[in-house]
Design a protein around this motif. Sequence first.
Motif, PDB file in Angstrom:
ATOM      1  N   ASP A 173     107.966  62.970  13.980  1.00 42.56           N
ATOM      2  CA  ASP A 173     106.956  61.842  14.358  1.00 42.56           C
ATOM      3  C   ASP A 173     107.607  61.160  15.657  1.00 42.56           C
ATOM      4  OD1 ASP A 173     105.210  62.544  12.388  1.00 42.56           O
ATOM      5  OD2 ASP A 173     106.179  60.655  10.997  1.00 42.56           O
ATOM      6  N   GLU A 183     107.589  63.566  18.746  1.00 44.39           N
ATOM      7  CA  GLU A 183     106.017  63.667  19.240  1.00 44.39           C
ATOM      8  C   GLU A 183     105.524  62.489  20.020  1.00 44.39           C
ATOM      9  OE1 GLU A 183     103.478  65.173  15.829  1.00 44.39           O
ATOM     10  OE2 GLU A 183     104.840  66.997  15.607  1.00 44.39           O
ATOM     11  N   GLN A 217     106.396  63.676  23.572  1.00 41.63           N
ATOM     12  CA  GLN A 217     106.257  65.062  23.657  1.00 41.63           C
ATOM     13  C   GLN A 217     106.600  65.329  25.355  1.00 41.63           C
ATOM     14  OE1 GLN A 217     102.361  67.107  23.737  1.00 41.63           O
ATOM     15  NE2 GLN A 217     103.100  68.152  21.745  1.00 41.63           N
ATOM     16  N   VAL A 232     107.732  70.498  18.616  1.00 38.01           N
ATOM     17  CA  VAL A 232     107.207  69.554  19.233  1.00 38.01           C
ATOM     18  C   VAL A 232     106.685  69.840  20.636  1.00 38.01           C
ATOM     19  CG1 VAL A 232     108.058  67.160  20.478  1.00 38.01           C
ATOM     20  CG2 VAL A 232     108.717  67.828  18.182  1.00 38.01           C
ATOM     21  N   HIS A 242     103.551  72.603  19.561  1.00 42.95           N
ATOM     22  CA  HIS A 242     102.731  72.989  18.364  1.00 42.95           C
ATOM     23  C   HIS A 242     101.243  72.730  18.682  1.00 42.95           C
ATOM     24  CE1 HIS A 242     102.960  68.447  18.575  1.00 42.95           C
ATOM     25  NE2 HIS A 242     102.047  68.452  17.860  1.00 42.95           N
ATOM     26  N   GLU A 243     100.934  71.713  19.737  1.00 41.68           N
ATOM     27  CA  GLU A 243      99.685  71.670  20.117  1.00 41.68           C
ATOM     28  C   GLU A 243      98.806  72.727  20.735  1.00 41.68           C
ATOM     29  OE1 GLU A 243      99.380  66.942  20.937  1.00 41.68           O
ATOM     30  OE2 GLU A 243      99.509  68.351  22.626  1.00 41.68           O
ATOM     31  N   GLU A 269      96.709  70.965  12.294  1.00 46.25           N
ATOM     32  CA  GLU A 269      97.982  70.351  12.572  1.00 46.25           C
ATOM     33  C   GLU A 269      98.621  70.163  11.127  1.00 46.25           C
ATOM     34  OE1 GLU A 269      99.937  66.579  14.819  1.00 46.25           O
ATOM     35  OE2 GLU A 269      98.016  66.738  14.525  1.00 46.25           O
ATOM     36  N   ARG A 282     102.271  71.952  10.534  1.00 47.09           N
ATOM     37  CA  ARG A 282     103.544  71.238  10.145  1.00 47.09           C
ATOM     38  C   ARG A 282     104.180  71.460   8.790  1.00 47.09           C
ATOM     39  NH1 ARG A 282     105.326  64.886  10.861  1.00 47.09           N
ATOM     40  NH2 ARG A 282     104.874  65.406  13.136  1.00 47.09           N
TER      41      ARG A 282
END
Length: 207
Positions: free
Chosen positions: A96, A99, A102, A167, A170-171, A181, A185
């Motif tokens: 968290d 990110e 990022q 990080v 991942h998108e 998402e 994760r």
Amino acid sequence: MTREMTENTKQRILEAAAHEFASKGFDGARVDEIARSAGVNKALIYYYYKNKEELLTILFLETRDAVVALMKSGIMQNIDYTKPDEITRMISAFLDVLEERQDVIRVMLMETAKRAPINKLVFDILADIIALMFSIAEDQHVPVDSNKSRAMITEFFTGIMPVLDYVAYHEIWMERFSVPEETLRAQFLESFLSTHFAFMFTNKGES
């Protein structure tokens, strides 16, 4: 300009710089574009910061400070390392924090691969974080590898780097493979625990 306005302006500049660096790399980033994105005059950037190097250094150090603050907040001290759910919550907290930064993580990965002066700063930061991890683990009597060289190698290549890669990418993965998402994760954390943490807790010898 009030102190609050000054800090807000500097924050906008840093956020714009992070995005510019992540999009074009340090060498390709332009102060003119950072100024345009931040909505400030280029001269104001040079009033607050010496050059691009200082902007990037501050971004890296702020990210380090955020991670260290989380590590010292008690999140690593108040868990049972024999319980996967508690370890998962701890790693999620780090994800968290990272990110939220990022763009900084993306440029950190790009610049670390270069043989440039900036990569010394990055490796110094990562070494400091690893050293703090080991210090906290020892205080908590967590069983980790007593071979310090191997432990450093393991933590860097199978611990820190996979987290930073997650990080950064991942998108892109979510879009490319249509993975939600939450699912991505959860699967990353499951793999991370079964590889990195399993090795760290079972290889404690001197060989």
